[in-house]
Motif scaffolding. Structure first.
Motif, PDB file in Angstrom:
ATOM      1  N   SER A 133       0.828  -1.215   0.000  1.00  0.00           N
ATOM      2  CA  SER A 133       0.000   0.000   0.000  1.00  0.00           C
ATOM      3  C   SER A 133       0.856   1.257   0.000  1.00  0.00           C
ATOM      4  O   SER A 133       0.511   2.259  -0.643  1.00  0.00           O
ATOM      5  CB  SER A 133      -0.944  -0.004   1.206  1.00  0.00           C
ATOM      6  OG  SER A 133      -0.296   0.389   2.403  1.00  0.00           O
ATOM      7  N   LEU A 134       1.982   1.219   0.709  1.00  0.00           N
ATOM      8  CA  LEU A 134       2.855   2.393   0.755  1.00  0.00           C
ATOM      9  C   LEU A 134       3.552   2.617  -0.582  1.00  0.00           C
ATOM     10  O   LEU A 134       3.698   3.760  -1.030  1.00  0.00           O
ATOM     11  CB  LEU A 134       3.866   2.235   1.888  1.00  0.00           C
ATOM     12  CG  LEU A 134       3.265   2.301   3.301  1.00  0.00           C
ATOM     13  CD1 LEU A 134       4.314   1.930   4.354  1.00  0.00           C
ATOM     14  CD2 LEU A 134       2.686   3.677   3.580  1.00  0.00           C
ATOM     15  N   VAL A 135       3.999   1.544  -1.220  1.00  0.00           N
ATOM     16  CA  VAL A 135       4.606   1.695  -2.546  1.00  0.00           C
ATOM     17  C   VAL A 135       3.596   2.316  -3.518  1.00  0.00           C
ATOM     18  O   VAL A 135       3.917   3.260  -4.248  1.00  0.00           O
ATOM     19  CB  VAL A 135       5.115   0.344  -3.080  1.00  0.00           C
ATOM     20  CG1 VAL A 135       5.588   0.490  -4.528  1.00  0.00           C
ATOM     21  CG2 VAL A 135       6.250  -0.193  -2.220  1.00  0.00           C
ATOM     22  N   ARG A 136       2.382   1.795  -3.524  1.00  0.00           N
ATOM     23  CA  ARG A 136       1.373   2.293  -4.475  1.00  0.00           C
ATOM     24  C   ARG A 136       1.056   3.769  -4.268  1.00  0.00           C
ATOM     25  O   ARG A 136       0.863   4.505  -5.245  1.00  0.00           O
ATOM     26  CB  ARG A 136       0.086   1.493  -4.347  1.00  0.00           C
ATOM     27  CG  ARG A 136       0.167   0.074  -4.860  1.00  0.00           C
ATOM     28  CD  ARG A 136      -1.218  -0.518  -4.843  1.00  0.00           C
ATOM     29  NE  ARG A 136      -1.232  -1.968  -4.987  1.00  0.00           N
ATOM     30  CZ  ARG A 136      -2.302  -2.716  -4.796  1.00  0.00           C
ATOM     31  NH1 ARG A 136      -3.435  -2.141  -4.447  1.00  0.00           N
ATOM     32  NH2 ARG A 136      -2.247  -4.024  -4.955  1.00  0.00           N
ATOM     33  N   THR A 137       0.976   4.213  -3.016  1.00  0.00           N
ATOM     34  CA  THR A 137       0.590   5.601  -2.766  1.00  0.00           C
ATOM     35  C   THR A 137       1.758   6.576  -2.828  1.00  0.00           C
ATOM     36  O   THR A 137       1.568   7.749  -3.173  1.00  0.00           O
ATOM     37  CB  THR A 137      -0.104   5.730  -1.392  1.00  0.00           C
ATOM     38  OG1 THR A 137       0.705   5.112  -0.380  1.00  0.00           O
ATOM     39  CG2 THR A 137      -1.473   5.068  -1.405  1.00  0.00           C
ATOM     40  N   GLU A 184      -6.054  19.472  -4.152  1.00  0.00           N
ATOM     41  CA  GLU A 184      -6.667  19.007  -5.405  1.00  0.00           C
ATOM     42  C   GLU A 184      -5.676  18.206  -6.241  1.00  0.00           C
ATOM     43  O   GLU A 184      -6.051  17.217  -6.882  1.00  0.00           O
ATOM     44  CB  GLU A 184      -7.205  20.194  -6.205  1.00  0.00           C
ATOM     45  CG  GLU A 184      -8.420  20.882  -5.595  1.00  0.00           C
ATOM     46  CD  GLU A 184      -8.110  21.669  -4.330  1.00  0.00           C
ATOM     47  OE1 GLU A 184      -9.018  21.806  -3.475  1.00  0.00           O
ATOM     48  OE2 GLU A 184      -6.955  22.130  -4.190  1.00  0.00           O
ATOM     49  N   ASP A 185      -4.392  18.631  -6.235  1.00  0.00           N
ATOM     50  CA  ASP A 185      -3.355  17.861  -6.944  1.00  0.00           C
ATOM     51  C   ASP A 185      -3.240  16.457  -6.368  1.00  0.00           C
ATOM     52  O   ASP A 185      -3.166  15.463  -7.117  1.00  0.00           O
ATOM     53  CB  ASP A 185      -1.985  18.543  -6.810  1.00  0.00           C
ATOM     54  CG  ASP A 185      -1.903  19.881  -7.522  1.00  0.00           C
ATOM     55  OD1 ASP A 185      -2.627  20.071  -8.524  1.00  0.00           O
ATOM     56  OD2 ASP A 185      -1.114  20.731  -7.073  1.00  0.00           O
ATOM     57  N   LEU A 186      -3.216  16.360  -5.042  1.00  0.00           N
ATOM     58  CA  LEU A 186      -3.058  15.068  -4.378  1.00  0.00           C
ATOM     59  C   LEU A 186      -4.244  14.154  -4.695  1.00  0.00           C
ATOM     60  O   LEU A 186      -4.057  12.975  -5.039  1.00  0.00           O
ATOM     61  CB  LEU A 186      -2.922  15.273  -2.872  1.00  0.00           C
ATOM     62  CG  LEU A 186      -2.712  14.038  -2.008  1.00  0.00           C
ATOM     63  CD1 LEU A 186      -1.503  13.228  -2.478  1.00  0.00           C
ATOM     64  CD2 LEU A 186      -2.543  14.436  -0.540  1.00  0.00           C
ATOM     65  N   ASN A 230      -6.167   9.024 -10.345  1.00  0.00           N
ATOM     66  CA  ASN A 230      -5.672   8.607 -11.652  1.00  0.00           C
ATOM     67  C   ASN A 230      -4.496   7.633 -11.558  1.00  0.00           C
ATOM     68  O   ASN A 230      -3.771   7.451 -12.533  1.00  0.00           O
ATOM     69  CB  ASN A 230      -5.292   9.842 -12.477  1.00  0.00           C
ATOM     70  CG  ASN A 230      -6.507  10.613 -12.926  1.00  0.00           C
ATOM     71  OD1 ASN A 230      -7.128  10.288 -13.928  1.00  0.00           O
ATOM     72  ND2 ASN A 230      -6.883  11.631 -12.153  1.00  0.00           N
ATOM     73  N   THR A 231      -4.348   7.012 -10.399  1.00  0.00           N
ATOM     74  CA  THR A 231      -3.341   5.980 -10.211  1.00  0.00           C
ATOM     75  C   THR A 231      -4.022   4.629 -10.074  1.00  0.00           C
ATOM     76  O   THR A 231      -4.956   4.491  -9.284  1.00  0.00           O
ATOM     77  CB  THR A 231      -2.505   6.259  -8.943  1.00  0.00           C
ATOM     78  OG1 THR A 231      -1.829   7.513  -9.095  1.00  0.00           O
ATOM     79  CG2 THR A 231      -1.465   5.162  -8.737  1.00  0.00           C
ATOM     80  N   PRO A 232      -3.607   3.629 -10.838  1.00  0.00           N
ATOM     81  CA  PRO A 232      -4.211   2.298 -10.701  1.00  0.00           C
ATOM     82  C   PRO A 232      -4.078   1.762  -9.281  1.00  0.00           C
ATOM     83  O   PRO A 232      -3.162   2.124  -8.538  1.00  0.00           O
ATOM     84  CB  PRO A 232      -3.400   1.442 -11.683  1.00  0.00           C
ATOM     85  CG  PRO A 232      -2.853   2.413 -12.672  1.00  0.00           C
ATOM     86  CD  PRO A 232      -2.579   3.668 -11.894  1.00  0.00           C
ATOM     87  N   GLU A 283      -5.641   5.350 -19.830  1.00  0.00           N
ATOM     88  CA  GLU A 283      -4.614   6.394 -19.749  1.00  0.00           C
ATOM     89  C   GLU A 283      -3.982   6.506 -18.360  1.00  0.00           C
ATOM     90  O   GLU A 283      -2.979   7.222 -18.190  1.00  0.00           O
ATOM     91  CB  GLU A 283      -5.186   7.754 -20.185  1.00  0.00           C
ATOM     92  CG  GLU A 283      -6.470   8.158 -19.515  1.00  0.00           C
ATOM     93  CD  GLU A 283      -7.694   7.768 -20.334  1.00  0.00           C
ATOM     94  OE1 GLU A 283      -8.674   8.534 -20.296  1.00  0.00           O
ATOM     95  OE2 GLU A 283      -7.679   6.700 -20.985  1.00  0.00           O
ATOM     96  N   CYS A 284      -4.544   5.844 -17.368  1.00  0.00           N
ATOM     97  CA  CYS A 284      -3.921   5.835 -16.036  1.00  0.00           C
ATOM     98  C   CYS A 284      -2.674   4.962 -15.993  1.00  0.00           C
ATOM     99  O   CYS A 284      -1.872   5.072 -15.062  1.00  0.00           O
ATOM    100  CB  CYS A 284      -4.918   5.337 -14.992  1.00  0.00           C
ATOM    101  SG  CYS A 284      -6.331   6.412 -14.727  1.00  0.00           S
ATOM    102  N   TYR A 285      -2.515   4.100 -16.989  1.00  0.00           N
ATOM    103  CA  TYR A 285      -1.431   3.108 -16.974  1.00  0.00           C
ATOM    104  C   TYR A 285      -0.259   3.625 -17.807  1.00  0.00           C
ATOM    105  O   TYR A 285      -0.067   3.255 -18.940  1.00  0.00           O
ATOM    106  CB  TYR A 285      -1.945   1.771 -17.485  1.00  0.00           C
ATOM    107  CG  TYR A 285      -2.990   1.174 -16.569  1.00  0.00           C
ATOM    108  CD1 TYR A 285      -2.654   0.225 -15.619  1.00  0.00           C
ATOM    109  CD2 TYR A 285      -4.316   1.590 -16.644  1.00  0.00           C
ATOM    110  CE1 TYR A 285      -3.613  -0.304 -14.766  1.00  0.00           C
ATOM    111  CE2 TYR A 285      -5.281   1.074 -15.796  1.00  0.00           C
ATOM    112  CZ  TYR A 285      -4.922   0.126 -14.856  1.00  0.00           C
ATOM    113  OH  TYR A 285      -5.868  -0.387 -14.006  1.00  0.00           O
ATOM    114  N   ARG A 286       0.512   4.498 -17.178  1.00  0.00           N
ATOM    115  CA  ARG A 286       1.639   5.119 -17.882  1.00  0.00           C
ATOM    116  C   ARG A 286       2.721   5.534 -16.888  1.00  0.00           C
ATOM    117  O   ARG A 286       2.476   5.638 -15.719  1.00  0.00           O
ATOM    118  CB  ARG A 286       1.175   6.329 -18.687  1.00  0.00           C
ATOM    119  CG  ARG A 286       0.303   7.301 -17.891  1.00  0.00           C
ATOM    120  CD  ARG A 286      -0.179   8.467 -18.706  1.00  0.00           C
ATOM    121  NE  ARG A 286      -1.226   9.230 -18.035  1.00  0.00           N
ATOM    122  CZ  ARG A 286      -1.033  10.038 -17.004  1.00  0.00           C
ATOM    123  NH1 ARG A 286       0.182  10.185 -16.521  1.00  0.00           N
ATOM    124  NH2 ARG A 286      -2.026  10.703 -16.434  1.00  0.00           N
TER     125      ARG A 286
END
Length: 334
Positions: free
Chosen positions: A141-145, A229-231, A237-239, A331-334
Motif C-alpha cells: 500500500s505504501l509503494v502504491r501511494t 486538489e493535486d493530491l 488517476n493511479t491504478p 490512460e492511467c497506466y503510464r
C-alpha cells in the motif's frame, strides 16, 4: 491458458491454500495460467480445490486425500512456485526449489531471495528473475501511494493501525488490548526501502482488536508545492487506488466492497478516505485502508509476468487489473 509474449505456457504451483494461496490460485486461473497446489495436510478449506479438480500434491506423505504425487513431483511439474505458507516455512522449503522460479510472500526476510518486488516500485528489476519476494500488504500500500508522489517527497511518516488477525483466525489476538510495536521505528519503513531505497520514511505501528483491515495515517513533508486538489487527482488517476467519499470507518469500506459483489468482499485496491486528503504548511496528509487478505494478489500476478519476460510494466499491470476487474481508464497506466 495464457500465453506470454514468447508464447510459452506458464504453470503456477501454489504452496499452501490459506488466505493468500487460495486467492493466488483463483487469480492465476483467471489469468489463464495452469495451476497445481501443494499442501502439508488436509483441511476442509481444500474441499473447494478438490471440487474444482485442481491437481493436488502432498508435502508430507499420506494426507488422507487423493494426490498427484509428492512435493518433488510438484516442483518438477511447475514453471514457477508461489510459496504462501506461514512465516519461515518457505525457507525450509527452499532446498526443494531447484530448476524452478520461486516467489515468496512479504512475511519472509528480504535475504531469502535477495530481491523484493512491488509492481509500481521496481517492476523492471523483476524481469527474468529466478527468485523474488513480493512485499507485505502494508508495504504494498505504501509503494502504491508514495511512488506517484515521489517527485514531491522530502520525507514520510506513517502510523500503522494494524488489524490483529484475519477474520477466520480464532486463535490469535489481541481481544481486549491495543498492542504497540515497541521497536521504533517499526520494520515497515525499512521494508519499503528494499523496493524504493531513496524514499526517506519512518513508521510506527500498533495492533488493535479488529480483523477487517489495516489503516495507515500518512504525513508527507513536501519538497515541491502541491495542492489538496493535486493530491486527490494523482490518487484518482493511479491504478489500484480508490478514493472513496462519505465513508467513516473500515467497516463502511468493507461493506462497500460486499455491496459491489466482490468475491470474498476482496479489496485489492488501496482505499483512501477522500475527506482525509489535505495539504497544509508544506505537508500532505491522508488516511488509507489496506485489505490484508487481497492487496498483494495483483502484485503476485505481475511478478509472474515479469519473471517470464514481460518487459512492459504498464501493459502487465493493466492486463492484471482487467483480469481481476479492478482496472481504471487506460490512460492511467503510464
Amino acid at each position: 491458458m495464457i500465453l506470454n509474449r514468447y508464447f510459452i505456457m506458464i504453470k503456477v504451483g501454489v504452496v499452501g491454500y490459506g488466505t493468500i494461496g487460495k486467492r493466488i490460485v483463483d487469480a492465476s486461473v483467471d489469468s489463464g495460467f495452469d495451476v497445481a497446489i501443494a499442501v502439508r495436510r488436509y483441511t476442509p478449506k481444500l474441499d473447494i480445490a478438490i471440487e474444482r479438480k485442481f491437481p493436488l500434491y502432498s508435502m508430507a506423505g499420506d494426507i488422507g486425500i487423493e494426490t498427484q504425487g509428492d512435493f518433488e513431483d510438484f516442483v518438477r511439474e511447475c514453471d514457477v512456485v508461489v510459496d504462501c505458507t506461514p512465516k519461515n516455512i518457505p525457507a525450509e522449503n527452499f532446498s526443494y526449489y531447484k530448476n524452478v522460479k520461486v516467489i515468496v510472500e512479504g512475511g519472509e526476510k528480504h535475504s531469502l531471495t535477495g530481491f523484493s518486488f512491488s509492481s509500481f516500485g521496481n517492476y523492471e528489476e523483476g524481469v527474468n528473475r529466478e527468485r523474488a519476494r513480493v512485499v507485505s500488504c502494508n508495504t504494498t500500500s505504501l509503494v502504491r501511494t508514495l511512488i506517484p508522489l515521489k517527485e514531491y517527497i522530502d520525507n514520510v511518516f506513517v502510523t500503522l493501525i494494524r488489524r490483529s488477525v484475519d477474520p477466520w483466525d480464532v486463535k490469535g489476538g489481541p481481544i481486549n488490548a491495543i498492542v504497540p510495536v515497541l521497536k521504533v521505528p517499526s520494520h515497515h519503513g525499512p521494508d519499503l526501502n528494499t523496493v524504493v531505497p531513496d524514499i526517506s520514511i519512518r513508521t510506527m505501528a500498533v495492533k488493535v482488536p479488529t480483523t477487517l483491515a489495516h489503516l495507515h495515517v500518512v504525513r508527507v513533508k513536501l519538497k515541491k508545492n502541491m495542492t489538496k486538489e493535486d493530491l486527490k487527482y494523482i490518487f484518482e488517476n493511479t491504478p489500484r487506488i480508490r478514493v472513496l467519499s462519505g465513508y467513516k470507518s473500515t467497516a463502511d469500506i468493507i461493506e462497500h466492497f460486499r455491496d459491489l459483489g466482490r468475491k470474498r468482499y476482496d479489496m485489492p485496491e488501496v482505499a483512501v478516505f477522500e475527506e482525509s486528503i489535505n495539504v497544509e504548511s508544506g505537508k500532505a496528509y491522508w488516511i488509507h485502508v489496506v485489505h490484508q487478505e487481497s492487496i498483494v494478489i495483483p502484485e503476485n500476478i505481475d511478478c509472474i509476468k515479469a519473471m517470464f519476460g514481460e518487459k512492459d510494466k504498464w501493459k502487465a499491470i493493466y492486463e492484471t487489473d482487467k483480469t481481476l476487474g479492478i482496472e481504471k481508464k487506460k490512460e492511467c497506466y503510464r
